[in-house]
Design an enzyme around this catalytic site. Structure first.
Site, PDB file in Angstrom:
ATOM      1  N   MET A   1      -8.384   3.735   2.014  1.00 11.63           N
ATOM      2  CA  MET A   1      -9.339   2.662   1.741  1.00 11.63           C
ATOM      3  C   MET A   1      -8.688   1.289   1.944  1.00 11.63           C
ATOM      4  O   MET A   1      -9.272   0.391   2.569  1.00 11.63           O
ATOM      5  CB  MET A   1      -9.861   2.782   0.311  1.00 11.63           C
ATOM      6  N   GLU A   2      -7.470   1.114   1.427  1.00 14.90           N
ATOM      7  CA  GLU A   2      -6.777  -0.173   1.530  1.00 14.90           C
ATOM      8  C   GLU A   2      -6.512  -0.549   2.980  1.00 14.90           C
ATOM      9  O   GLU A   2      -6.776  -1.684   3.409  1.00 14.90           O
ATOM     10  CB  GLU A   2      -5.456  -0.106   0.749  1.00 14.90           C
ATOM     11  N   LEU A   3      -6.008   0.410   3.758  1.00 13.44           N
ATOM     12  CA  LEU A   3      -5.660   0.118   5.149  1.00 13.44           C
ATOM     13  C   LEU A   3      -6.906  -0.064   6.011  1.00 13.44           C
ATOM     14  O   LEU A   3      -6.936  -0.935   6.887  1.00 13.44           O
ATOM     15  CB  LEU A   3      -4.763   1.222   5.697  1.00 13.44           C
TER      16      LEU A   3
ATOM     17  N   SER B   1       0.860  -1.175   0.000  1.00 10.88           N
ATOM     18  CA  SER B   1       0.000   0.000   0.000  1.00 10.88           C
ATOM     19  C   SER B   1       0.898   1.228   0.000  1.00 10.88           C
ATOM     20  O   SER B   1       1.762   1.369   0.867  1.00 10.88           O
ATOM     21  CB  SER B   1      -0.906  -0.007   1.242  1.00 10.88           C
TER      22      SER B   1
ATOM     23  N   ALA C   1      -8.135  -3.497   5.239  1.00  9.99           N
ATOM     24  CA  ALA C   1      -7.260  -4.508   5.839  1.00  9.99           C
ATOM     25  C   ALA C   1      -7.543  -4.654   7.328  1.00  9.99           C
ATOM     26  O   ALA C   1      -7.632  -5.773   7.856  1.00  9.99           O
ATOM     27  CB  ALA C   1      -5.802  -4.133   5.608  1.00  9.99           C
TER      28      ALA C   1
END
Length: 379
Positions: free
Chosen positions: A332-334, A253, A337
């Site tokens: 958004m990715e973190l 990321s 996750a």
């Protein structure tokens, strides 16, 4: 057929051996007053590194062909000599290393001429080909699945191109053999040329394959532009096709402004045999910045699910002085996750305290020990 292939190999080998003559004529001028065949070999490898690498690639290519023949119960056909033995078998090498030639060389030796020859050859050394940015050097977990899908009876040209585009992202022994087989046997000209050009771009051994004899089929000359979008990849992931079979050790990321850092980190992770997902390299045929949409988010969330760990590159491009994310995609990715219980590590080169557990304690933030790399590996 076997006899014809062997004659073709012998004919090609004879022409290939002749290529060494002009190079060896130049290396002779750089020889010391006394030498043996090992000294000659060492100088050749020093001044013609690309040609030596090509010889190694040629040897591995024909050795793999012989191994394939043996695996299906047939006899070896090519018996290519090892690179060193091949070099020593050259007629020019035998002549240069003969007693009479060495004596004549010693009697006519002038040190000043040798120094000039060495300097000339050093200046002419060809630089290795630039490796494409983002290329990975460890076999992906999904390699066998993709190769099997390519060889499946009834695979369409579009499906084959998708697989070729995927495996072009890796340079390993197995992917090189895969592309060499396509270059040798694939009937479709477009796909065969894709394999040939890829092998050339990564410095692997390859020879241009001529067309095939016999009745021509439309498939041989058909083309497919393979124009795809994030929506197409989202559909492929949803339907349970080969894209849904992928697995990665690490999802990187990062901010798009840190692409140079990403590449350096990928190289380091690859050294430890880790499989990596990075959107602009791993899905570059589907994801493009100008096509970013809700489908891009669907894809990235799916790739996060396929990854064991997340590695966040914390830089001043990805977080501000207050610790807030500067990219909505990184956020958004973190967030996704964390919501799904993924372990997140970071490499922190920002001016802020790390937001997640740092993967390495090294002063050089990009270098990992074996134990640190194992933290990121699928068990």
């Amino acid at each position: 057929m076997a006899g014809m292939m062997k004659r073709k190999f012998n004919n090609e080998t004879g022409k290939y051996m002749n290529n060494f003559t002009s190079q060896l004529n130049k290396v002779v001028e750089a020889l010391p007053s006394e030498y043996d065949k090992q000294v000659l070999l060492d100088l050749y490898k020093q001044f013609y590194p690309n040609q030596w690498s090509e010889l190694i690639g040629r040897y591995e290519y024909y050795r793999a062909k012989d191994e394939q023949l043996v695996s299906v119960g047939k006899k070896r056909r090519y018996y290519h000599k090892s690179p060193i033995n091949f070099f020593y078998s050259l007629a020019k090498v035998k002549l240069i290393c003969s007693d009479g030639y060495r004596l004549k060389h010693k009697n006519n030796y002038i040190e000043e001429n040798r120094v000039q020859a060495v300097n000339y050859l050093k200046a002419k050394i060809q630089k290795p080909k630039c490796i494409p940015v983002g290329l990975q050097f460890t076999d992906p977990y999904h390699l066998d699945i993709f190769i099997s899908a390519y060889n499946r009876h009834g695979s369409t040209q579009n499906e084959k191109i998708e697989i070729v585009n995927e495996l072009k992202k890796f340079k390993t022994k197995e992917t090189i053999i895969f592309f060499q087989k396509i270059n040798d046997a694939e009937r479709n000209t477009q796909i065969r040329n894709m394999a040939f050009e890829h092998l050339q771009s990564i410095g692997a051994y390859v020879q241009k394959r001529r067309g095939f004899k016999g009745k021509k089929k439309d498939y041989y000359h058909s083309t497919d532009k393979f124009i795809v979008t994030p929506a197409d990849l989202a559909d492929r992931l949803k339907c349970g096709g080969i894209q849904s079979k992928k697995e990665f050790d690490v999802f990187i990321s990062h901010s798009y402004k840190d692409n140079k850092l990403v590449n350096e980190v990928m190289v380091e992770l690859n050294k430890h045999g880790l499989s990596i997902y990075c959107d602009w390299t791993s899905d570059n045929d589907f994801l493009r910045r100008n096509l970013a949409s809700e489908y891009t988010e669907i894809v990235l969330k799916a790739r996060l699910s396929q990854s064991k760990y997340v590695l966040f590159l914390q830089t001043d491009n990805s977080v501000d002085c207050g610790g807030d994310f500067l990219s909505k995609w990184v956020k958004m990715e973190l967030d996704h996750a964390i919501k799904n219980g993924k372990d997140i590590f970071c490499i922190n080169v920002s001016s802020q305290l790390p937001l997640f557990s740092e993967v390495t304690s090294s002063a050089d933030k990009y270098k990992l020990t074996t134990d640190e790399a194992n933290k990121l590996r699928i068990q």
